[in-house]
Scaffold this active site. Sequence first.
Site, mmCIF file in Angstrom:
data_model
loop_
_atom_site.group_PDB
_atom_site.id
_atom_site.type_symbol
_atom_site.label_atom_id
_atom_site.label_comp_id
_atom_site.label_asym_id
_atom_site.label_seq_id
_atom_site.Cartn_x
_atom_site.Cartn_y
_atom_site.Cartn_z
ATOM 1 N N SER A 162 5.042 -6.794 2.818
ATOM 2 C CA SER A 162 4.384 -7.370 1.655
ATOM 3 C C SER A 162 3.570 -8.607 2.078
ATOM 4 O O SER A 162 2.725 -8.506 2.969
ATOM 5 C CB SER A 162 5.419 -7.699 0.580
ATOM 6 O OG SER A 162 4.812 -7.992 -0.644
ATOM 7 N N GLU A 217 1.582 2.185 -5.342
ATOM 8 C CA GLU A 217 1.595 0.725 -5.387
ATOM 9 C C GLU A 217 0.183 0.181 -5.493
ATOM 10 O O GLU A 217 -0.774 0.754 -4.948
ATOM 11 C CB GLU A 217 2.331 0.130 -4.195
ATOM 12 C CG GLU A 217 1.852 0.512 -2.817
ATOM 13 C CD GLU A 217 2.592 -0.278 -1.730
ATOM 14 O OE1 GLU A 217 2.583 -1.519 -1.796
ATOM 15 O OE2 GLU A 217 3.185 0.353 -0.846
ATOM 16 N N HIS A 258 6.230 0.001 -3.471
ATOM 17 C CA HIS A 258 6.016 -1.141 -2.596
ATOM 18 C C HIS A 258 7.241 -1.397 -1.711
ATOM 19 O O HIS A 258 8.374 -1.455 -2.193
ATOM 20 C CB HIS A 258 5.732 -2.368 -3.473
ATOM 21 C CG HIS A 258 5.375 -3.602 -2.728
ATOM 22 N ND1 HIS A 258 4.246 -3.707 -1.948
ATOM 23 C CD2 HIS A 258 5.993 -4.811 -2.654
ATOM 24 C CE1 HIS A 258 4.179 -4.922 -1.433
ATOM 25 N NE2 HIS A 258 5.229 -5.607 -1.842
#
Length: 297
Positions: A144, A238, A268
């Site tokens: 991320s 995502e 995600h």
Amino acid sequence: MTQQQRQALDELLRHAPLDLGGDVAEQRVIFHEMISAAPLPEDVLAKRGELGGVPVMIVETPGIDPSVAVLYLHGGAYALGSAADSVGLAADVSRRVGARAVSVDYRLAPEHPFPAAIDDAVAAYRALLDDGLPSDRIAFVGESAGGGLVTATLLALKDAGLPQPSSAVVFSPWTDLTVSGASATSKADVDPALTAEGLRTRAHDYLGERDAATPLASPIFADLTGLPPLLIQVGSHEILLDDAVRLAARAADHDVFVELQVWPRVPHVFQGFAALLDDADHALHAAAAFITRNWAA
């Protein structure tokens, strides 16, 4: 079974209490409780340490090779999360590559805005080099915001004249803090975890009044020439799908060896759910093979 697993994970995330754009102090507690809910396997050893004045978590699993290491950068939109929160996924990576993982507890926004996180990652890497570990025996992994931070750190190393690591692997990287990718809108309904509004809130925390297109903050706008082999993994469900796709295209355009793996109908950082999702286990094995292949090379 895989489709049932995907649906179960989607439901789990849709009912999670995390509000990415909510009050930072409250969301940090919620994020920690969510990430640390699953107990660590008994054979995982995690201990606190320090590299270059930066706190880290050193994660070891049985049979590791002390001559190699993974420098791990956690997610949390630059405002949430910690090295301790990341131990579970870092341990999964450690186990599959046979190396210790060093998770960097970089400073968080808004208390410590850009480029504090990059400075901490560079300091930790420099300390690994100073400890005698060759750059070609180090791999970077991030998820991320940590995936975007991996890419930004590689750019900072280039600017500083430091050697690049052997490879880098990024899971669902956040590489565009302008949140301008088409998937921010087109994937909004199928993404059970992230919202464009939440990302923009956290981007402002990280950058303040600085331009969100600053290359060290949003690496899709940077010159990626000279970066090491790069593996990008992302789910098709995502809103950061385009961040991954555009990063891969940018890297290819700048002559970086890059592999892009888009896993269908997963969310995600799905790699963090290897206990629930076969796709996650397969993706982690693919990431480990990429890392070890580049160590061997």
